[in-house]
Design a protein around this motif. Structure first.
Motif, PDB file in Angstrom:
ATOM      1  N   TYR A 180       0.806  -1.217   0.000  1.00 17.12           N
ATOM      2  CA  TYR A 180       0.000   0.000   0.000  1.00 17.12           C
ATOM      3  C   TYR A 180       0.848   1.281   0.000  1.00 17.12           C
ATOM      4  O   TYR A 180       0.598   2.197  -0.792  1.00 17.12           O
ATOM      5  CB  TYR A 180      -0.936   0.012   1.206  1.00 17.12           C
ATOM      6  N   ALA A 184       1.107   4.019  -3.072  1.00 16.10           N
ATOM      7  CA  ALA A 184       0.690   5.418  -2.962  1.00 16.10           C
ATOM      8  C   ALA A 184       1.797   6.361  -3.419  1.00 16.10           C
ATOM      9  O   ALA A 184       1.544   7.337  -4.134  1.00 16.10           O
ATOM     10  CB  ALA A 184       0.285   5.724  -1.528  1.00 16.10           C
ATOM     11  N   GLN A 185       3.039   6.081  -3.009  1.00 22.19           N
ATOM     12  CA  GLN A 185       4.155   6.943  -3.408  1.00 22.19           C
ATOM     13  C   GLN A 185       4.384   6.898  -4.915  1.00 22.19           C
ATOM     14  O   GLN A 185       4.532   7.941  -5.567  1.00 22.19           O
ATOM     15  CB  GLN A 185       5.434   6.516  -2.673  1.00 22.19           C
ATOM     16  N   ARG A 188       1.424   8.499  -7.040  1.00 20.65           N
ATOM     17  CA  ARG A 188       1.392   9.965  -7.161  1.00 20.65           C
ATOM     18  C   ARG A 188       2.344  10.435  -8.250  1.00 20.65           C
ATOM     19  O   ARG A 188       2.066  11.421  -8.945  1.00 20.65           O
ATOM     20  CB  ARG A 188       1.719  10.600  -5.822  1.00 20.65           C
ATOM     21  N   ALA A 205      -6.264   1.516  -7.287  1.00 21.09           N
ATOM     22  CA  ALA A 205      -6.071   1.795  -5.861  1.00 21.09           C
ATOM     23  C   ALA A 205      -7.315   1.462  -5.054  1.00 21.09           C
ATOM     24  O   ALA A 205      -7.228   0.875  -3.960  1.00 21.09           O
ATOM     25  CB  ALA A 205      -5.687   3.267  -5.677  1.00 21.09           C
ATOM     26  N   GLU A 223      -3.532   5.242   2.946  1.00 21.96           N
ATOM     27  CA  GLU A 223      -2.782   5.892   1.879  1.00 21.96           C
ATOM     28  C   GLU A 223      -3.273   5.441   0.506  1.00 21.96           C
ATOM     29  O   GLU A 223      -3.265   6.216  -0.457  1.00 21.96           O
ATOM     30  CB  GLU A 223      -1.287   5.598   2.033  1.00 21.96           C
ATOM     31  N   CYS A 224      -3.691   4.200   0.420  1.00 21.61           N
ATOM     32  CA  CYS A 224      -4.218   3.676  -0.841  1.00 21.61           C
ATOM     33  C   CYS A 224      -5.544   4.364  -1.188  1.00 21.61           C
ATOM     34  O   CYS A 224      -5.789   4.741  -2.340  1.00 21.61           O
ATOM     35  CB  CYS A 224      -4.396   2.171  -0.731  1.00 21.61           C
ATOM     36  N   ASN A 226      -6.368   7.344  -0.162  1.00 21.63           N
ATOM     37  CA  ASN A 226      -6.012   8.725  -0.498  1.00 21.63           C
ATOM     38  C   ASN A 226      -5.595   8.838  -1.963  1.00 21.63           C
ATOM     39  O   ASN A 226      -5.939   9.810  -2.645  1.00 21.63           O
ATOM     40  CB  ASN A 226      -4.881   9.220   0.401  1.00 21.63           C
ATOM     41  N   LEU A 227      -4.814   7.852  -2.431  1.00 17.60           N
ATOM     42  CA  LEU A 227      -4.415   7.849  -3.834  1.00 17.60           C
ATOM     43  C   LEU A 227      -5.644   7.735  -4.732  1.00 17.60           C
ATOM     44  O   LEU A 227      -5.753   8.435  -5.754  1.00 17.60           O
ATOM     45  CB  LEU A 227      -3.452   6.693  -4.103  1.00 17.60           C
ATOM     46  N   SER A 248     -11.004   6.702   3.504  1.00 18.31           N
ATOM     47  CA  SER A 248      -9.673   6.963   4.056  1.00 18.31           C
ATOM     48  C   SER A 248      -9.773   7.405   5.515  1.00 18.31           C
ATOM     49  O   SER A 248      -9.026   6.931   6.376  1.00 18.31           O
ATOM     50  CB  SER A 248      -8.974   8.033   3.211  1.00 18.31           C
TER      51      SER A 248
END
Length: 395
Positions: A180, A184-185, A188, A205, A223-224, A226-227, A248
């Motif tokens: 996850y 996410a990183q 983005r 995601a 975070e997933c 959020n993506l 989230s």
């Protein structure tokens, strides 16, 4: 060598140093020590400023930094780097040369970092910790460093090869591994450079986050989501973006069920309350979180307990203080109090607490919460990053 992490190289060159010392080969020893120092540099892609930080220092000594090799040495490193087979070593020599002003080494460094990430993702490289690590995690740092260099050597909005191809491979690997945080990183970056349609990133995601198992770490799944929310927003689907954002926030609230004490639960409920308030369109959830927070703060009072300890000589100190001030009028008593209540020098106090933090590092790894007599959080202190100078907020 199938491992590509710098620790494997450091161990290799230290063994070579020992062999050179035992064989009396001074020239080889000097070369191996130089390469070991270069490989041992700590790459920090998370912080602004210099990407390579000190690993250790005291009053008179420290480990190396790139600018220790500037000048002719950097030119030599830039010339040697393209011919080196091992991608981590090639990346390090080229990157040090690039950081010290030899700009032509930037493309060499990017290519080498991408090879490291690609070989980790496709399984041709061995992991440093195969039992606990994931390939997706180890792909992030070399790719992030590639983006940092790309920002300086390429035109705005452009990516030099092979960053785009490598990023796509790493992204697909993160999805396959259900990793996850790395997803996410990397996601983005994918959205930023429009390498995959936003709708596809969002669906990928969201599908991954919605199929999370109970044992998955809630903040990672968060975070997933959020993506997904970001990707849906870029795709113009406001309803799906809001739904992902709410899910989230629900992951933040779920953290309250993972801690035993009411005060700890209150922390996560308060964080959830902040996030719902930040949205501005969830008044019912805000009211719900406020009620739950008050209940937990009240329960937290029952969990507070004192730790009694004996103060030897306190009665004697009290009697002497009373005798000294009894003979004074109010004005003289207040004047006397001013004399011994002068605060210590701020610089000395900072030095003292920073030294205490170094002596007891574990107590400073996490943020600190301060509560009043009713169990309500009244202040919060950040954690300490020993790689940088402490912030004023920490002091």
């Amino acid at each position: 060598m199938t491992r590509l992490d710098r620790h494997a190289l450091v161990d290799l060159f230290w063994s070579k140093i020992k062999e050179a010392v035992n064989g009396g080969d001074t020239r080889a020893e000097r070369v191996y020590r130089l390469i070991s120092a270069l490989v041992g540099l700590h790459l920090r892609v998370e912080s602004e400023g210099d990407p390579f930080g000190l690993q250790w220092q005291n009053g008179t000594r420290r480990t190396a930094i790139p600018h220790d090799f500037r000048g002719n040495q950097s030119e030599v490193l830039a010339d040697l780097a393209p011919s080196i087979i091992h991608p981590t070593l090639r990346a390090r020599l080229a990157d040090v040369a690039y950081e010290t002003g030899v700009r032509r080494a930037g493309r060499t460094a990017v290519d080498a970092y991408c090879e490291v990430a690609r070989r980790i993702a496709d399984g041709s490289a061995a992991l440093e910790f195969p039992d606990i690590g994931t390939r997706a995690v180890d792909c992030v740092k070399p790719l992030e460093r590639s983006f940092m260099i790309n920002a300086r050597i390429a035109k705005r909005g452009m990516l030099v090869q092979p960053i785009a191809e490598t990023l796509r491979i790493a992204f697909d690997n993160a999805v396959a591994e259900r990793a996850y945080f790395p997803l996410a990183q990397l996601g983005r970056r994918v959205l930023q450079h429009k390498l995959i349609p936003a709708e596809e990133v969002a669906e990928t995601a969201a599908n991954l986050a919605s199929t999370a198992v109970p044992d998955d770490y809630h903040m990672a799944v968060k975070e997933c989501w959020n993506l997904a929310a970001d990707a849906y927003d870029r795709a113009g689907d406001e309803d799906a973006s809001r739904d992902a954002a709410i899910k989230s926030i629900e992951r933040t609230l779920a953290m309250a069920d993972t801690v035993p004490s009411s005060s700890a639960k209150a922390h996560w409920v308060k964080q959830t309350l902040r996030e719902f308030r930040g949205r501005g369109d969830a008044k019912d959830r805000v009211d719900e979180m406020r009620r739950r927070l008050r209940e937990l703060q009240d329960k937290a009072l029952d969990e507070f307990s004192g730790i009694p300890f004996k103060l030897d000589g306190i009665e004697e100190v009290r009697d002497q203080t009373y005798a000294q001030f009894k003979a004074l009028g109010l004005t003289d008593a207040l004047r006397s109090m001013v004399g011994f209540s002068k605060p210590d020098d701020v610089g000395k106090l900072k030095a003292l607490v920073f030294q205490q933090a170094k002596d007891f590092p574990l107590s400073n790894l996490f943020a600190t919460s301060y509560a009043d007599h009713e169990g309500r959080e009244v202040a919060r202190g950040p954690s300490l990053d020993f790689d940088d100078q402490p912030s004023e907020a920490w002091y």
